[in-house]
Design a protein around this motif. Structure first.
Motif, short mmCIF file in Angstrom:
data_model
loop_
_atom_site.label_atom_id
_atom_site.label_comp_id
_atom_site.label_asym_id
_atom_site.label_seq_id
_atom_site.Cartn_x
_atom_site.Cartn_y
_atom_site.Cartn_z
N SER A 90 0.86 -1.15 -0.08
CA SER A 90 0.08 -0.11 -0.15
C SER A 90 0.67 1.16 0.00
CB SER A 90 -0.77 -0.07 1.23
OG SER A 90 -0.23 0.14 2.50
N GLU A 91 2.19 1.27 0.23
CA GLU A 91 3.01 2.24 -0.10
C GLU A 91 3.14 2.74 -1.12
OE1 GLU A 91 6.54 1.94 2.09
OE2 GLU A 91 5.78 0.98 3.96
N LYS A 92 3.59 4.12 -1.59
CA LYS A 92 3.73 4.55 -2.67
C LYS A 92 5.52 4.38 -2.80
CE LYS A 92 3.99 8.78 -5.43
NZ LYS A 92 3.81 9.56 -5.99
N GLY A 93 5.94 4.06 -4.08
CA GLY A 93 7.38 3.78 -4.25
C GLY A 93 8.12 5.13 -4.44
N ALA A 94 9.20 5.31 -3.53
CA ALA A 94 10.04 6.23 -3.32
C ALA A 94 10.65 6.56 -4.64
CB ALA A 94 11.07 6.26 -2.10
N PHE A 95 11.11 5.34 -5.29
CA PHE A 95 11.78 5.61 -6.67
C PHE A 95 11.38 4.72 -7.65
CE2 PHE A 95 14.81 6.65 -3.12
CZ PHE A 95 15.10 7.81 -3.68
N ARG A 96 11.22 5.12 -8.81
CA ARG A 96 10.72 3.90 -10.13
C ARG A 96 12.12 4.08 -11.19
NH1 ARG A 96 5.59 5.84 -12.75
NH2 ARG A 96 5.50 3.76 -13.45
N VAL A 97 12.77 2.86 -11.05
CA VAL A 97 14.21 2.61 -11.80
C VAL A 97 13.82 1.28 -12.24
CG1 VAL A 97 15.45 4.22 -10.05
CG2 VAL A 97 15.04 1.49 -9.41
N ALA B 223 24.40 5.08 -2.70
CA ALA B 223 23.27 4.51 -3.46
C ALA B 223 22.47 3.61 -2.19
CB ALA B 223 23.70 3.24 -4.42
N ASN B 224 23.23 3.22 -1.17
CA ASN B 224 22.73 2.43 -0.12
C ASN B 224 21.73 3.80 0.90
OD1 ASN B 224 22.98 -0.17 0.59
ND2 ASN B 224 25.05 0.19 0.74
N ARG B 225 22.40 4.71 0.95
CA ARG B 225 21.60 5.94 1.53
C ARG B 225 20.23 6.27 0.76
NH1 ARG B 225 26.87 8.57 2.76
NH2 ARG B 225 26.53 9.78 0.46
N LYS B 226 20.41 6.28 -0.49
CA LYS B 226 19.36 6.38 -1.30
C LYS B 226 18.38 5.42 -1.32
CE LYS B 226 18.31 7.79 -6.01
NZ LYS B 226 19.02 8.24 -7.31
N TYR B 227 18.51 4.30 -1.30
CA TYR B 227 17.56 3.08 -1.76
C TYR B 227 17.49 2.35 -0.49
CZ TYR B 227 18.13 4.26 -6.44
OH TYR B 227 18.27 4.90 -7.86
N LEU B 228 18.19 1.83 0.38
CA LEU B 228 18.13 1.11 1.41
C LEU B 228 17.05 1.04 2.39
CD1 LEU B 228 19.66 -1.38 2.55
CD2 LEU B 228 20.76 -0.08 4.09
N ASP B 229 16.06 0.03 2.56
CA ASP B 229 14.76 -0.27 3.23
C ASP B 229 13.68 0.70 3.00
OD1 ASP B 229 13.68 -1.31 5.45
OD2 ASP B 229 13.82 0.32 6.83
N LYS B 230 13.75 1.25 1.33
CA LYS B 230 12.82 1.84 0.92
C LYS B 230 12.03 1.21 -0.02
CE LYS B 230 14.53 6.49 1.70
NZ LYS B 230 15.82 6.41 1.85
N PHE C 158 13.65 -2.66 -0.84
CA PHE C 158 14.93 -2.77 -1.07
C PHE C 158 15.60 -3.09 -0.12
CE2 PHE C 158 19.35 -1.69 -2.38
CZ PHE C 158 19.57 -2.16 -3.26
N MET C 159 16.48 -4.25 0.05
CA MET C 159 16.99 -4.95 1.13
C MET C 159 18.58 -4.50 1.19
SD MET C 159 15.18 -8.54 1.20
CE MET C 159 16.41 -9.63 2.13
N GLY C 160 19.21 -4.41 -0.14
CA GLY C 160 20.58 -4.30 -0.06
C GLY C 160 21.24 -4.78 -1.19
N TYR C 161 22.53 -4.30 -1.24
CA TYR C 161 23.42 -4.82 -2.50
C TYR C 161 24.40 -5.73 -1.96
CZ TYR C 161 27.04 -4.08 -6.29
OH TYR C 161 27.85 -4.28 -7.11
N ASP C 162 24.66 -6.64 -2.78
CA ASP C 162 26.03 -7.80 -2.30
C ASP C 162 27.15 -7.27 -3.28
OD1 ASP C 162 27.95 -9.68 -1.84
OD2 ASP C 162 26.42 -11.21 -1.47
N ASN C 163 28.10 -6.57 -2.95
CA ASN C 163 29.07 -6.21 -4.01
C ASN C 163 30.03 -7.39 -4.39
OD1 ASN C 163 30.64 -6.30 -1.84
ND2 ASN C 163 31.29 -4.33 -1.83
#
Length: 119
Positions: free
Chosen positions: A21-28, A44-51, A99-104
């Motif tokens: 029901s949440e609105k997406g913070a980003f569309r990518v 990128a983590n600051r921008k997307y993590l847990d959003k 978004f849960m995260g990125y595994d580099n």
């Protein structure tokens, strides 16, 4: 003491997020977000993590047993409910999830609590 007890109780028993029901913070696209992580992982983590984000892309793999798909060979998407039969490999999709995260090390991104969005 009462105020601290109330604050602790409120935090402990707060409502769970309803990502659907949440609105997406980003569309990518999956490729665009991957490029952001390749250039500057910290930003990128600051921008997307847990959003809650909406991701577009092509399905490159599905697993109905685990209720997961992979978008553009980069984004692992875990669905909240049973995986829809309409999702096929090589089809274009739009999903919304947390978004849960990125595994580099593996070059993989992950989303959970996802739902299929109608285009």
């Amino acid at each position: 003491l009462l105020l601290m007890s109330w604050a602790f109780y409120s935090d402990l028993y707060k409502d769970h997020r309803d990502i659907a029901s949440e609105k997406g913070a980003f569309r990518v696209t999956a490729n665009a977000i991957y490029e952001e992580f390749s250039k500057d992982e910290t930003a990128a983590n600051r921008k997307y993590l847990d959003k809650t984000i909406e991701v577009f892309g092509k399905v490159t793999a599905t697993d109905t047993e685990e209720n997961t798909i992979i978008i553009d060979e980069k984004m692992f998407v875990y669905f909240k409910d049973k995986l829809s039969e309409e999702i096929k490999v090589k089809s274009n999709v739009k999903v919304k999830g947390r978004f849960m995260g990125y595994d580099n090390l593996l070059g993989e991104m992950k989303m959970d609590q996802s739902v299929l969005e109608k285009e």
